[in-house]
Design a protein around this motif. Structure first.
Motif, PDB file in Angstrom:
ATOM      1  N   UNK A 168       0.813  -1.211   0.000  1.00 45.80           N
ATOM      2  CA  UNK A 168       0.000   0.000   0.000  1.00 45.80           C
ATOM      3  C   UNK A 168       0.845   1.259   0.000  1.00 45.80           C
ATOM      4  N   UNK A 169       1.958   1.247   0.766  1.00 45.06           N
ATOM      5  CA  UNK A 169       2.847   2.410   0.805  1.00 45.06           C
ATOM      6  C   UNK A 169       3.514   2.645  -0.546  1.00 45.06           C
ATOM      7  N   UNK A 170       3.886   1.554  -1.227  1.00 42.14           N
ATOM      8  CA  UNK A 170       4.542   1.677  -2.530  1.00 42.14           C
ATOM      9  C   UNK A 170       3.597   2.297  -3.554  1.00 42.14           C
ATOM     10  N   UNK A 171       2.353   1.799  -3.600  1.00 42.65           N
ATOM     11  CA  UNK A 171       1.369   2.337  -4.546  1.00 42.65           C
ATOM     12  C   UNK A 171       1.081   3.805  -4.231  1.00 42.65           C
ATOM     13  N   UNK A 172       0.936   4.137  -2.940  1.00 35.66           N
ATOM     14  CA  UNK A 172       0.653   5.519  -2.557  1.00 35.66           C
ATOM     15  C   UNK A 172       1.800   6.452  -2.939  1.00 35.66           C
ATOM     16  N   UNK A 173       3.039   5.978  -2.808  1.00 35.91           N
ATOM     17  CA  UNK A 173       4.199   6.808  -3.159  1.00 35.91           C
ATOM     18  C   UNK A 173       4.217   7.130  -4.652  1.00 35.91           C
ATOM     19  N   UNK A 174       3.719   6.192  -5.474  1.00 37.52           N
ATOM     20  CA  UNK A 174       3.599   6.457  -6.916  1.00 37.52           C
ATOM     21  C   UNK A 174       2.619   7.605  -7.141  1.00 37.52           C
ATOM     22  N   UNK A 175       1.528   7.595  -6.412  1.00 40.05           N
ATOM     23  CA  UNK A 175       0.506   8.622  -6.569  1.00 40.05           C
ATOM     24  C   UNK A 175       0.984  10.010  -6.201  1.00 40.05           C
ATOM     25  N   UNK A 176       1.735  10.120  -5.091  1.00 39.96           N
ATOM     26  CA  UNK A 176       2.193  11.454  -4.682  1.00 39.96           C
ATOM     27  C   UNK A 176       3.309  11.936  -5.604  1.00 39.96           C
ATOM     28  N   UNK A 201      -4.140  13.511   1.473  1.00 36.01           N
ATOM     29  CA  UNK A 201      -4.616  12.189   1.041  1.00 36.01           C
ATOM     30  C   UNK A 201      -3.553  11.125   1.281  1.00 36.01           C
ATOM     31  N   UNK A 202      -2.293  11.485   1.071  1.00 39.90           N
ATOM     32  CA  UNK A 202      -1.200  10.550   1.334  1.00 39.90           C
ATOM     33  C   UNK A 202      -1.149  10.194   2.818  1.00 39.90           C
ATOM     34  N   UNK A 203      -1.325  11.197   3.681  1.00 36.25           N
ATOM     35  CA  UNK A 203      -1.344  10.957   5.127  1.00 36.25           C
ATOM     36  C   UNK A 203      -2.490  10.027   5.513  1.00 36.25           C
ATOM     37  N   UNK A 204      -3.652  10.242   4.875  1.00 33.67           N
ATOM     38  CA  UNK A 204      -4.809   9.386   5.155  1.00 33.67           C
ATOM     39  C   UNK A 204      -4.529   7.944   4.748  1.00 33.67           C
ATOM     40  N   UNK A 205      -3.845   7.770   3.615  1.00 31.50           N
ATOM     41  CA  UNK A 205      -3.504   6.421   3.151  1.00 31.50           C
ATOM     42  C   UNK A 205      -2.509   5.769   4.105  1.00 31.50           C
ATOM     43  N   UNK A 206      -1.552   6.539   4.619  1.00 32.73           N
ATOM     44  CA  UNK A 206      -0.611   6.001   5.612  1.00 32.73           C
ATOM     45  C   UNK A 206      -1.368   5.495   6.838  1.00 32.73           C
ATOM     46  N   UNK A 207      -2.344   6.286   7.306  1.00 33.08           N
ATOM     47  CA  UNK A 207      -3.160   5.843   8.433  1.00 33.08           C
ATOM     48  C   UNK A 207      -3.891   4.555   8.122  1.00 33.08           C
ATOM     49  N   UNK A 208      -4.413   4.434   6.900  1.00 37.29           N
ATOM     50  CA  UNK A 208      -5.106   3.209   6.488  1.00 37.29           C
ATOM     51  C   UNK A 208      -4.153   2.019   6.483  1.00 37.29           C
ATOM     52  N   UNK A 209      -2.941   2.217   5.970  1.00 40.14           N
ATOM     53  CA  UNK A 209      -1.956   1.136   5.913  1.00 40.14           C
ATOM     54  C   UNK A 209      -1.627   0.640   7.323  1.00 40.14           C
ATOM     55  N   UNK A 210      -1.440   1.586   8.247  1.00 41.09           N
ATOM     56  CA  UNK A 210      -1.113   1.218   9.629  1.00 41.09           C
ATOM     57  C   UNK A 210      -2.232   0.380  10.245  1.00 41.09           C
TER      58      UNK A 210
END
Length: 397
Positions: free
Chosen positions: A350-358, A367-376
């Motif tokens: 999830x972190x890898x995919x999110x890093x592509x997006x940012x 939104x990236x911070x929200x995704x980090x919270x979801x991953x955790x």
């Protein structure tokens, strides 16, 4: 203090903390992996910030720890494959295909709807959905191994579903990025699919016809731990080939390598060695490094409601999507929900995919911070949920 001594000291702290936290988690009737991830968060920039203590000056130390952790996840998935037989996995193909497919389509669809509801552009909303579609099965594989359930119908279906999940998410993500770049064409998508098929075909053919001969040859060589060294080489080569040739995750290649080596008569000669290397050093580093990569201080309070909504959608849609897919594939309801729970974790994927997006400007820092919270949350909730679903019957099959 030299960079090497700093590395040695940090590894000593990580291993001690990982084993202590793992033991504490088992005493609380939880999987040890939960404690190891938790202690990683405590040691990371969220609290103690072990990488910036006064005696740590090396600029490359954090990256070294991360790469050692990546070796840990390859070894973990290699061991997961080593415990299975190819015939067992192929008997659960229907479950794997349906659970993997529904486990992607549900999060992607609802994630896109959530993004639209929060006012994101259509492109950003769709990318948010793709981020929620990813799955990191390494956490679940470790939990199922602790529960002695990896070779159950649920375990076999889960690992197969994760492979289909990986393929489908990569295809959807590649298609999406090609469309927004204005370079969408049928030939490009055919090439992506062809690379995956080529990797899977070549890796299975090599494992069926060449690997057994190589293992016998290595066993006859008058050198120490020759079969163990061969197993590690094959695992690393399969991992590299999965990404370079197949465009898939390296963990998929490592899993296939273990699955192929499980057929070898020399399996028993190296299995204990792989276990010792993995759980003595690399796997604990991997689980702690997940926590070390998380910085709760970067989670924006302004994104609180978006974070809560993403977490709920991520957990529920993966659980329901993969679970319903497994049920349609022929599993009992209890087994289907167990499999659905095993697909919840996003982990490093999830972190890898999110890093592509940012990096592509598709999502903002909020939104990236929200995704980090979801991953955790998705990573932490998976082990105890799996244990709870298996606990009543103590199921092993």
């Amino acid at each position: 203090m030299s960079p090497f001594l700093q590395l040695a000291l940090e590894l000593a702290i990580i291993l001690l903390a990982a084993k202590a936290a793992g033991y504490l988690a088992t005493r609380l009737d939880q999987p040890s992996v939960l404690g190891e991830i938790f202690v990683g968060i405590l040691l990371g920039p969220s609290l103690l910030d072990i990488g910036h203590l006064p005696f740590i000056q090396s600029e490359t130390l954090a990256e070294t720890i991360k790469e050692l952790g990546e070796l840990g996840v390859l070894l973990l998935m290699f061991l997961a494959g080593l415990e299975l037989h190819l015939s067992e996995l192929t008997r659960n193909t229907r479950v794997s295909v349906l659970a993997g497919t529904f486990g992607v389509l549900f999060p992607v669809g609802f994630g896109w709807g959530l993004g639209v509801l929060f006012g994101l552009s259509s492109e950003s909303a769709l990318f948010l959905g793709l981020t929620l579609g990813a799955t990191s099965v390494s956490i679940s594989a470790q939990t199922l191994m602790e529960l002695k359930a990896l070779r159950s119908r649920v375990g076999l279906g889960l690992l197969g579903a994760a492979v289909f999940d990986d393929i489908l998410v990569i295809l959807l993500l590649s298609t999406f990025l090609a469309v927004i770049d204005g370079s969408s064409n049928i030939l490009g998508l055919v090439i992506i699919l062809g690379r995956m098929v080529a990797f899977l075909g070549l890796s299975v053919a090599f494992g069926l016809w060449v690997l057994p001969w190589l293992a016998k040859l290595a066993a006859r060589l008058p050198i120490s731990q020759s079969v163990l060294s061969l197993a590690l080489i094959i695992m690393l080569v399969y991992g590299v080939a999965a990404e370079v040739l197949g465009g898939m995750a390296a963990i998929t290649g490592a899993f296939l390598a273990g699955l192929m080596f499980a057929r070898s008569h020399e399996k028993e000669r190296m299995e204990a060695g792989v276990h010792a290397i993995s759980y003595g050093l690399f796997v604990p580093i991997f689980f702690v490094s997940i926590g070390l990569s998380v910085n709760l201080q970067t989670v924006e309070l302004t994104a609180l409601w978006l974070t809560v909504a993403i977490i709920l959608i991520a957990v529920l849609t993966k659980f329901l999507g993969a679970g319903l897919g497994a049920r349609l594939g022929g599993m009992e309801w209890r087994e289907a929900w167990q499999l659905g729970a095993g697909m919840i974790s996003r982990g490093e994927v999830g972190l890898i995919v999110a890093s592509v997006g940012i990096a592509q400007g598709l999502i903002t820092q909020n939104e990236f911070s929200a995704i980090i919270g979801m991953v955790i949350v998705s990573t932490l909730v998976t082990p105890p949920l799996l244990r709870a679903l298996f606990k009543n019957k103590g199921e092993k099959a």
